[in-house]
Structures are given as C-alpha cells and as structure tokens.
Design a protein around this motif. Structure first.
Motif, PDB file in Angstrom:
ATOM      1  N   TYR A  54       0.819  -1.214   0.000  1.00  0.00           N
ATOM      2  CA  TYR A  54       0.000   0.000   0.000  1.00  0.00           C
ATOM      3  C   TYR A  54       0.848   1.257   0.000  1.00  0.00           C
ATOM      4  O   TYR A  54       0.428   2.291  -0.504  1.00  0.00           O
ATOM      5  CB  TYR A  54      -0.912   0.014   1.223  1.00  0.00           C
ATOM      6  N   GLY A  55       2.039   1.148   0.600  1.00  0.00           N
ATOM      7  CA  GLY A  55       2.879   2.342   0.683  1.00  0.00           C
ATOM      8  C   GLY A  55       4.293   1.909   0.962  1.00  0.00           C
ATOM      9  O   GLY A  55       4.721   0.836   0.522  1.00  0.00           O
ATOM     10  N   LYS A  56       5.005   2.749   1.700  1.00  0.00           N
ATOM     11  CA  LYS A  56       6.378   2.410   2.077  1.00  0.00           C
ATOM     12  C   LYS A  56       6.325   1.418   3.235  1.00  0.00           C
ATOM     13  O   LYS A  56       5.275   1.184   3.832  1.00  0.00           O
ATOM     14  CB  LYS A  56       7.113   3.680   2.501  1.00  0.00           C
ATOM     15  N   LYS A  57       7.479   0.869   3.566  1.00  0.00           N
ATOM     16  CA  LYS A  57       7.587  -0.044   4.692  1.00  0.00           C
ATOM     17  C   LYS A  57       7.005   0.644   5.933  1.00  0.00           C
ATOM     18  O   LYS A  57       7.268   1.819   6.177  1.00  0.00           O
ATOM     19  CB  LYS A  57       9.063  -0.397   4.920  1.00  0.00           C
ATOM     20  N   GLY A  58       6.201  -0.067   6.681  1.00  0.00           N
ATOM     21  CA  GLY A  58       5.649   0.516   7.904  1.00  0.00           C
ATOM     22  C   GLY A  58       4.318   1.223   7.695  1.00  0.00           C
ATOM     23  O   GLY A  58       3.653   1.585   8.658  1.00  0.00           O
ATOM     24  N   GLN A  59       3.934   1.434   6.423  1.00  0.00           N
ATOM     25  CA  GLN A  59       2.624   2.048   6.164  1.00  0.00           C
ATOM     26  C   GLN A  59       1.596   0.946   5.946  1.00  0.00           C
ATOM     27  O   GLN A  59       1.816   0.052   5.125  1.00  0.00           O
ATOM     28  CB  GLN A  59       2.697   2.969   4.942  1.00  0.00           C
ATOM     29  N   TYR A  60       0.492   1.013   6.672  1.00  0.00           N
ATOM     30  CA  TYR A  60      -0.527  -0.023   6.544  1.00  0.00           C
ATOM     31  C   TYR A  60      -1.900   0.545   6.861  1.00  0.00           C
ATOM     32  O   TYR A  60      -2.019   1.628   7.433  1.00  0.00           O
ATOM     33  CB  TYR A  60      -0.223  -1.204   7.483  1.00  0.00           C
ATOM     34  N   ILE A  61      -2.931  -0.184   6.438  1.00  0.00           N
ATOM     35  CA  ILE A  61      -4.289   0.156   6.847  1.00  0.00           C
ATOM     36  C   ILE A  61      -4.751  -0.921   7.820  1.00  0.00           C
ATOM     37  O   ILE A  61      -4.133  -1.990   7.910  1.00  0.00           O
ATOM     38  CB  ILE A  61      -5.242   0.272   5.627  1.00  0.00           C
ATOM     39  N   LEU A  62      -5.824  -0.629   8.560  1.00  0.00           N
ATOM     40  CA  LEU A  62      -6.248  -1.558   9.607  1.00  0.00           C
ATOM     41  C   LEU A  62      -7.628  -2.133   9.308  1.00  0.00           C
ATOM     42  O   LEU A  62      -8.575  -1.377   9.017  1.00  0.00           O
ATOM     43  CB  LEU A  62      -6.336  -0.817  10.938  1.00  0.00           C
ATOM     44  N   SER A  63      -7.767  -3.425   9.391  1.00  0.00           N
ATOM     45  CA  SER A  63      -9.083  -4.045   9.296  1.00  0.00           C
ATOM     46  C   SER A  63      -9.734  -3.965  10.675  1.00  0.00           C
ATOM     47  O   SER A  63      -9.203  -4.518  11.645  1.00  0.00           O
ATOM     48  CB  SER A  63      -8.926  -5.510   8.855  1.00  0.00           C
ATOM     49  N   VAL A  64     -10.840  -3.225  10.768  1.00  0.00           N
ATOM     50  CA  VAL A  64     -11.521  -3.112  12.067  1.00  0.00           C
ATOM     51  C   VAL A  64     -12.971  -3.583  11.947  1.00  0.00           C
ATOM     52  O   VAL A  64     -13.570  -3.527  10.877  1.00  0.00           O
ATOM     53  CB  VAL A  64     -11.490  -1.669  12.640  1.00  0.00           C
ATOM     54  N   ASP A  65     -13.511  -4.026  13.079  1.00  0.00           N
ATOM     55  CA  ASP A  65     -14.868  -4.554  13.141  1.00  0.00           C
ATOM     56  C   ASP A  65     -15.839  -3.383  13.339  1.00  0.00           C
ATOM     57  O   ASP A  65     -15.743  -2.643  14.331  1.00  0.00           O
ATOM     58  CB  ASP A  65     -14.939  -5.523  14.328  1.00  0.00           C
ATOM     59  N   ARG A  66     -16.771  -3.225  12.384  1.00  0.00           N
ATOM     60  CA  ARG A  66     -17.693  -2.085  12.434  1.00  0.00           C
ATOM     61  C   ARG A  66     -18.488  -2.040  13.738  1.00  0.00           C
ATOM     62  O   ARG A  66     -18.588  -1.002  14.395  1.00  0.00           O
ATOM     63  CB  ARG A  66     -18.651  -2.128  11.244  1.00  0.00           C
ATOM     64  N   ALA A  67     -19.065  -3.187  14.093  1.00  0.00           N
ATOM     65  CA  ALA A  67     -19.940  -3.222  15.266  1.00  0.00           C
ATOM     66  C   ALA A  67     -19.159  -2.875  16.527  1.00  0.00           C
ATOM     67  O   ALA A  67     -19.606  -2.068  17.352  1.00  0.00           O
ATOM     68  CB  ALA A  67     -20.593  -4.591  15.391  1.00  0.00           C
ATOM     69  N   ASN A  68     -17.959  -3.431  16.657  1.00  0.00           N
ATOM     70  CA  ASN A  68     -17.166  -3.142  17.856  1.00  0.00           C
ATOM     71  C   ASN A  68     -16.788  -1.670  17.917  1.00  0.00           C
ATOM     72  O   ASN A  68     -16.891  -1.044  18.980  1.00  0.00           O
ATOM     73  CB  ASN A  68     -15.900  -4.006  17.865  1.00  0.00           C
ATOM     74  N   LEU A  69     -16.372  -1.110  16.784  1.00  0.00           N
ATOM     75  CA  LEU A  69     -16.001   0.303  16.748  1.00  0.00           C
ATOM     76  C   LEU A  69     -17.189   1.180  17.159  1.00  0.00           C
ATOM     77  O   LEU A  69     -17.059   2.113  17.949  1.00  0.00           O
ATOM     78  CB  LEU A  69     -15.526   0.662  15.328  1.00  0.00           C
ATOM     79  N   ASN A  70     -18.366   0.839  16.633  1.00  0.00           N
ATOM     80  CA  ASN A  70     -19.584   1.594  16.956  1.00  0.00           C
ATOM     81  C   ASN A  70     -19.880   1.525  18.459  1.00  0.00           C
ATOM     82  O   ASN A  70     -20.163   2.535  19.114  1.00  0.00           O
ATOM     83  CB  ASN A  70     -20.751   1.034  16.149  1.00  0.00           C
ATOM     84  N   LYS A  71     -19.771   0.324  19.012  1.00  0.00           N
ATOM     85  CA  LYS A  71     -20.029   0.142  20.453  1.00  0.00           C
ATOM     86  C   LYS A  71     -19.051   0.959  21.294  1.00  0.00           C
ATOM     87  O   LYS A  71     -19.447   1.652  22.233  1.00  0.00           O
ATOM     88  CB  LYS A  71     -19.905  -1.341  20.819  1.00  0.00           C
ATOM     89  N   GLU A  72     -17.775   0.872  20.948  1.00  0.00           N
ATOM     90  CA  GLU A  72     -16.753   1.597  21.714  1.00  0.00           C
ATOM     91  C   GLU A  72     -17.018   3.113  21.687  1.00  0.00           C
ATOM     92  O   GLU A  72     -16.861   3.803  22.699  1.00  0.00           O
ATOM     93  CB  GLU A  72     -15.352   1.330  21.140  1.00  0.00           C
ATOM     94  N   LEU A  73     -17.408   3.610  20.514  1.00  0.00           N
ATOM     95  CA  LEU A  73     -17.636   5.059  20.396  1.00  0.00           C
ATOM     96  C   LEU A  73     -18.857   5.493  21.196  1.00  0.00           C
ATOM     97  O   LEU A  73     -18.851   6.551  21.838  1.00  0.00           O
ATOM     98  CB  LEU A  73     -17.788   5.463  18.922  1.00  0.00           C
ATOM     99  N   LEU A  74     -19.916   4.677  21.176  1.00  0.00           N
ATOM    100  CA  LEU A  74     -21.107   5.002  21.973  1.00  0.00           C
ATOM    101  C   LEU A  74     -20.755   5.013  23.458  1.00  0.00           C
ATOM    102  O   LEU A  74     -21.148   5.925  24.199  1.00  0.00           O
ATOM    103  CB  LEU A  74     -22.226   3.995  21.699  1.00  0.00           C
ATOM    104  N   SER A  75     -19.997   4.018  23.888  1.00  0.00           N
ATOM    105  CA  SER A  75     -19.621   3.946  25.304  1.00  0.00           C
ATOM    106  C   SER A  75     -18.736   5.124  25.685  1.00  0.00           C
ATOM    107  O   SER A  75     -18.857   5.696  26.774  1.00  0.00           O
ATOM    108  CB  SER A  75     -18.910   2.621  25.599  1.00  0.00           C
ATOM    109  N   ALA A  76     -17.841   5.501  24.764  1.00  0.00           N
ATOM    110  CA  ALA A  76     -16.971   6.657  25.029  1.00  0.00           C
ATOM    111  C   ALA A  76     -17.809   7.927  25.164  1.00  0.00           C
ATOM    112  O   ALA A  76     -17.582   8.749  26.071  1.00  0.00           O
ATOM    113  CB  ALA A  76     -15.943   6.810  23.911  1.00  0.00           C
ATOM    114  N   ALA A  77     -18.794   8.096  24.263  1.00  0.00           N
ATOM    115  CA  ALA A  77     -19.645   9.293  24.323  1.00  0.00           C
ATOM    116  C   ALA A  77     -20.393   9.336  25.648  1.00  0.00           C
ATOM    117  O   ALA A  77     -20.537  10.399  26.267  1.00  0.00           O
ATOM    118  CB  ALA A  77     -20.628   9.299  23.155  1.00  0.00           C
ATOM    119  N   GLU A  78     -20.842   8.174  26.093  1.00  0.00           N
ATOM    120  CA  GLU A  78     -21.640   8.101  27.323  1.00  0.00           C
ATOM    121  C   GLU A  78     -20.845   8.467  28.568  1.00  0.00           C
ATOM    122  O   GLU A  78     -21.436   8.768  29.611  1.00  0.00           O
ATOM    123  CB  GLU A  78     -22.218   6.688  27.482  1.00  0.00           C
ATOM    124  N   THR A  79     -19.514   8.397  28.489  1.00  0.00           N
ATOM    125  CA  THR A  79     -18.714   8.744  29.676  1.00  0.00           C
ATOM    126  C   THR A  79     -18.746  10.250  29.956  1.00  0.00           C
ATOM    127  O   THR A  79     -18.419  10.670  31.048  1.00  0.00           O
ATOM    128  CB  THR A  79     -17.232   8.331  29.503  1.00  0.00           C
TER     129      THR A  79
END
Lengths: 465, 465
Positions: free
Chosen positions: B100-125
């Motif tokens: 994708y790029g130079k050495k050390g450059q990468y993208i991340l595969s993340v789980d949509r549902a988990n990300l959504n949950k974490e953000l809602l919980s963060a907002a609630e704090t």
C-alpha cells in the motif's frame, strides 16, 4: 397485447397540463385511450395572470415533428417567428450574424402560453379526453394504483388508471414516488446563474431590432439574449450569477451596469422602463434534473421536465419533451400497446438521449456566453460550415444535428466527438506538413537542430486538447 | 461568539448513532456542549442481531487522527489487524502482493460493530451527553427548530436545539428536509454492482490465508475481496453486477461459478458452507450520494454518509466521515464556536473534498477490478513507487496521499493529475529521444522519408491519452 384488443377501455392519467402533458393527452386520446388530465393550477386559458415560466421558446425540428403527429404543426408554426441566425452584439454595439444552419434552416420563436392553450384545446376536441384543472396530486398508492387529487375547494378525488404519465415538470410530484423505489438514480443540479426577463417594446410600431434573429450579448461570465414576439416586443433574458444580480440594488446601478456591458440595449428598453423592469421579479433559479429509470413496473412513466429538466441554453427543453411523446407513441405502435414492453423500452431508449441533451445544454451554458467571443470558436464554426458544405454527409455541425434532425441525442454526441477528432487531426496534419516543409529546408540549411521544431509541434498539438 | 461565553448551555442534537454520530457526540461533549444523540434503532450494544451494513472496514490515517482527537486511537488500533499490502489472487491461484505504501505504512481491518459500540460507550462517559435509542426523527419544523421523534412504544418526544447534526447515513432523514431548500444540489447514483458477504472460517485454529493483507480476486467485470477479522475468520465481499448475481440460482451454480473464477477460494470456504452462505442474504445495492450545501442557516449541518455516501472501493467512507468531525472541530476552535461562520465554512471547505473522494472511489471501482490486471497499470504502479522513492516530495502515489496523509482530497486529485502529466510527458520525451536517435541515423542513411517516424511518434503519444 395482454389487455383486451380494444384500446377504449384503457385508462390513462396524465399528471400535469403544461406543454408535454397537454401534447401527451392529444397523443393518447388520438389512439382512443380514455385520458384524464390533471393539472394543479387553474386552466391557463381562463387565467388572468400567467405566472412562472419564461415567455418564449425556440421550437425546432423535434418539437415540430411531434406537433405534426397530432395535426398541430401548421397552426403553431403560423404563430411563430422564424429565427435564421444568432445576432451577436459586441460590447461596442457591433452586430454580427452567425447562421444556425444552411439557407432555409431556422428555429421558431413561439409563445409558451399560447402553445399551451392551443394544445389543451386540441386535447379537449377528443371525446375520450377529459381535463381536470385545480387537481393536485397529494397521495398515490402504487400497489393499489389509487391516486388522490386535492381540489381547490378542499374536496378530494380518488381514482385509478392503467397508466400514470407524469408530465408535471421539474419539481414533479409523480417523480417523488420514484425516489422511494430501490436503485433509482437521481440528480438535481442548480447552476450558479439565475435569469431575469426584461421587455424591449416596439419602436414606431415595428420591432426595435431585426426580428428574425436570436439576439445574443455574450459577456463571458454572463450574457443576455432576446427573442422576438408576435406583438413586436422582444423578451430579453439576462443570465448572470446570483451574486452579481444581488450586487445591483438601485435603478442607477441597473443603468450603470447596462451602460457598461449592454450599451446598445438601453435606448431599446428606455432608461426608466429598464429601471422598473429590472426590479419587477427577483432572478429565477435554473435546475438540471436527471434520473433513471423513467418507469415503475407497467403502470407509471415520466416524460418531459419531470424526467429530464435541462438548462435552457440549447433551446431543446421543450423539443426533447415533445420528442418523448413521439418516441412513446412509436413504441405503442411497435409493441401493440403492451405497457410491460413499452415502459422498459422507453427507459432504455430515452435515458441516454435525454442525459446527452442535458449535458449538451450544460456545455452550451459555457459556449454561448464565453466561446462565442473567442476567435478559435468562430474559426471552428466557420470551418465546420465549410466542411459540411464540402462533405454534407461526413461533417455535420453539432447544432444542425441537434436542432434540424431527429438523430438520437446520444448518437449526436458520439458523432460530434468523432468529427472533432477528425477535424483536429486534419488541422494537425496540415500543421505537420507545413512544419515538415520547413524542417526539410532546415536540414538542407541547418541553423539549429530539428528537435526544436518537434517541440513546438508537440506543444501546439497539446494546446488543441 | 454571539452566544453567551460558556458552551455549557449550547444544545446539540446529533441525529444518528452510527460511527460518525457516535464520534461526533464525543467531539461535542468533550467541548462541553449539551449533547443529545438520537438513534432510530435499538442500542447496538444490547442488540442480539446486528443487521445491515458490512462487517469490517479499513481504518486509515484520517480516521485514526479523528479517533486520536477524542483519545480513542490506541483502543481501536489495538483491536485492528494491520494490512500492509493488497494480495492479488490470479485465476490460477497465484498470489502477488502489491504494498500500500512504504515499509511501515498499513491500513487496519476493524470490526464495524465493535467500533460503533466503543464510540457510543466513550460518548456516554461525558456527563453532558445523553443517548436516546429507538428514537426516530418523524417531523422537523425548521422555522421553530422543533424536532419530533417517535419512540418504539408509540410515544413521541418533541425537542429543540441550537444545532442539529445529521449523521443518519446515506438515507438520511435530516437530509430530506434539505431537499425542500432552494438551490440544493443533490445526486444519488446506484452502481450496477451489488455486494454479498461470505465468510472464510479459521483453518486448524489459524487464519486460512495470510492475515496481514487485503486479499483481492480481480476479474474485470466483477471481483472478490477478503479482510481479516480478530476471530481468525475472513469476511469476503463479492462485488458483481446484479444481473450476474441473478443468474446464479442453485448451490451447484454457485460452485461452478467459484470453480471457474475463484478456484483457490473453494477449499477455504468449504463447498457446503459456500453453497449455504451464498443464499443467506440477497446482494445489496451500493449508492453514491453527493449534495451541496451541507448546512442550512446557522442551525443544521450534515456529516458522514448523510452528506456524502461513497462507494466502498477506496476504503475511505468512514475515514472521510471521521475527518468531517475533525474539520468541524477545527472550525469551532478557529471561529470560537460561532455557528454562523462555522457552518458555511464547513460547506465551503468540505464539499469539494468529499466530492473528490466520491469521484476517486468511483474511479477505483473500475481500477480495482480491471486495471489491476493490466500490465500498464502494474508498470505505472511500480514506476510511481520508484519515482516516489527517488523524489519523495515531488511524486507521491495517489493511494499514499489519500490513505496516509490528511492532504485535502480535492488537492490530491489536482496534484495527481499534474503528476500524471509530468510522468507521461517524461515517458514521451524518453520516447522522442530514442526515436530522434533513430531519425538521426535515418537522415544519415535514409531508407525512406523521416515523416514515417513522425507519424508513429504521434500515434504513440495519442494512445497514451
């Protein structure tokens, strides 16, 4: 045809009684269908003040063909004013005509309200057609097919039909229902320009300018045009970015502006009349609407501005809408009125053509106000006409194909791109030959290396793109 | 700021509790605003079945910067799987990585549902943030500012706020109100392809393929991709024209199709599992939505998919939505929370960028499935990387600028076009030099006229376009 053989029991609801709706009512009634036309406004033939859309239109071949099919061509043409050429007004007041096509080819300035009235009256002569004014579509259940119209007195009419034809303009109520269909493509694009209509009165009982022209004052970022009317007035339309309209707030600013950019027009308007006319109505917006498909199942189809509102810079909005009616009529003939074939076929045929004319109109939005002033543009227009004269079947100017033929719009665009390539390569080869002549001399008597000439050649070819 | 100096009495309604809505709630609450978040569905953290949108996403620089700004980057990155390169699967099963790029450059595969949950919980704090689930926007009076939400129990809640932030996705209810504003530009474009998600299970307790790659099976008119999940499965997404999906109606046809185009994937799915998985859900549509402006007056703004749904082929949908949140946050800082400046500025800055990424995603829709197979594409990818290595500040690959920087998207497109011109002209000049060398020899020992070489040169340059 799945239905019974007679067409008399096929019921068509035409929603919208503007130009395309009224024409469609003629087409369907002529075929023997039971036609109910619903228009939300009052009957334009009885209206004291006709509000809204621009006063005159340029009728050309496609529109005339549609009118001919319902026997209306002669009547409408007799009340139109032929325009054989553009008349370009320079800032200094110099006027130069640019013909629209060959000798005898012209477009017609026609009165929108009169055309609408004539078409409504024509539709009403068919016993199977019924006009319903002041009926506004407020609800439509696609599954049961029942449509509810609100009357001006507050009562409602609920009705069903075999086919709903949405001809209710750029802000179509019928099309709203399409937005809820899956995979319906839609776009509405407002251009930064608004338009304002101004009137040039007659002068000594005659037209104040040459009548048989579409007058254009191109000024790059804005422009004014004028079309002649039967009463010897001209309707001028000023197209300008909204932000520039907003800068002009007093009568004196109006005069200053016209003095600077359209000085030759001021004596035609009259100073005081111009000052008043300018503030009569605010500048109006212009929208380009594209969508696809044009039909839902076997029961609904969109035509005219409801399917494809275009910006007015190619004078094809009405003509394209009228051509929709012919194309659909041709399909009804071809497929024996089987809506399950005709509707998808209409979408398949018409979407690429209507999208092409929408794009061409947007292209002309730039060309009319800017390119018309460039030497290159004028050179190419003349070259196109000369080549068309020399090779009438090979090189046909874009405007001629759009305006004076029924060649499908999307085919015109393809052909135009091909012609441009051919002409540009031709010009390039002329350039190469002349430079090569020079290079040959240079090789015989070299003052420098030939690579310099090659660079120039390349730069010049690139600048053509 | 016209309002009172404290921000504690500024009331923000965030409509939509998806990724962008939940992140925005964090941004606004962090600033001390009173935040009410309204989500029409149930709380995803309590839901037993999460319906709808795709399972995993590619998080890159822009998204990470936004998460960092609310202190969530590390938490989310720790649950993502780095993907350093595309892994191209040929029809014969051969695998070739393209970084994708130079050495050390990468993208991340993340789980949509988990990300959504974490953000809602963060907002609630944040004490000033309140979450309202199962609240559907059903009415909104722009003049009075009152919004009506329908609760699942049939009751309604009427509320007002200082700013409504529409983060309610591609089919936004907030955006519907914009459609009635004058001169609102809008387009929704469905692509002919649909998508279907399939699962590759773990193999012997490990990933069935190399995990740190985004796997791609490009097949010109269609393609499949696979992203790794933390549970060692891969989520495969098959992108294919709807008409091709419809042709496959039996389990055996599924196997035949995969045997023909993705033979190396069958052992990974398992024959029986694949047959069942394929018919679990019908193919889903993909829409690209563009609009402008993003705000109404000083009281409403759209962000994320509500403002700009993009096709998923650049992996930038979420990242662009998250960047909206940072840009707005930066504007609030810059203009001291004066919404009368921040809202128009947000439109002015963000519309060209979001339109640019929408166009790039559409471009990649073709590139990913077709060009990836072409020798010219691979040659240019490698050339770009080499030039980037030699001149890191002059030539930066498009993907690098989009994915690993916060350079504005529309500037990236301009720079990319410029770079392409430079590189193509460079290649052209190499060509000219070598041909000129030949021409020089020809002039010294002419077997024919030099004009033949010139013709070839011209044809070759044209074919580059």
């Amino acid at each position: 045809m799945e239905r019974e053989v007679g067409v008399n029991n096929v019921k068509i609801a035409v929603v919208g009684g503007g130009l395309v709706g009224a024409l469609n009512a003629c087409f369907f009634a002529k075929r023997g269908f039971q036609v109910e036309l619903y228009e939300s406004r009052e009957d334009i033939r009885r209206a004291t003040v006709v509000k809204g859309r621009s006063i005159n239109l340029a009728l050309s071949h496609r529109g005339r063909e549609a009118l001919k099919a319902v026997g209306m061509e002669d009547k409408i043409v007799s009340k139109g004013i032929p325009m054989h050429a553009r008349m370009i007004h320079s800032p200094s007041g110099k006027r130069s005509p640019i013909p629209y096509g060959k000798k005898g080819q012209y477009i017609l300035s026609v009165d929108r309200a009169n055309l609408n009235k004539e078409l409504l009256s024509a539709a009403e002569t068919y016993p199977s057609a019924k006009m319903n004014f002041e009926h506004k579509l407020v609800d439509w259940n696609l599954e049961s097919g029942s449509m509810t119209f609100l009357r001006n007195d507050g009562s409602t009419k609920v009705t069903t039909c075999d086919l709903t034809v949405g001809c209710d303009g750029a802000f179509s109520a019928v099309r709203k229902r399409f937005m809820r269909q899956s995979r319906f493509n839609y776009s509405q694009t407002y251009i930064p320009h608004g338009y304002m209509e101004l009137t040039i009165p007659p002068k000594h009982g005659d037209f104040a300018m040459e009548p048989n022209f579409l007058h254009i004052w191109p000024r790059n970022t804005f422009m004014m045009i004028a079309l002649p009317n039967l009463d010897m007035t001209f309707t001028c339309t000023l197209f300008m970015p909204f932000e520039d309209f907003e800068k002009i707030t007093t009568g004196d600013e109006v005069l200053d502006f016209f003095q600077r950019y359209f000085p030759d027009s001021i004596p035609l308007f009259g100073e005081e009349a111009l000052k008043q006319d300018y503030f009569r109505l605010p500048a109006q917006a212009m929208v380009s609407v594209k969508c696809s498909p044009y039909h839902i199942g076997t029961t609904c189809v969109l035509m005219g501005d409801a399917a494809h509102a275009v910006v007015p810079f190619y004078g094809q909005g009405m003509n394209a809408g009228f051509e929709d009616c012919i194309v659909f009529d041709e399909l009804l003939d071809q497929y024996n009125c089987d809506f399950s074939i005709c509707l998808p076929e209409f979408t398949r045929l018409r979407v690429p053509d209507d999208h092409a004319i929408a794009d061409l109109a947007m292209y002309n939005y730039i060309e009319m106000r800017a390119h018309v002033n460039s030497k290159w543009f004028l050179f190419r227009k003349h070259l196109d006409m000369i080549l068309h004269y020399m090779m009438p079947n090979t090189i046909i100017p874009l405007y001629t194909m759009v305006t004076f033929t029924r060649t499908r719009y999307h085919k015109i665009v393809k052909r135009w791109q091909w012609q441009n390539k051919v002409i540009n390569r031709g010009l390039f080869l002329c350039g190469v030959s002349s430079v090569l002549g020079g290079t040959y001399l240079l090789i015989k008597h070299p003052p420098c290396t030939p690579s310099i000439k090659l660079d120039r050649l390349w730069n010049w070819a690139l600048s053509l793109k």
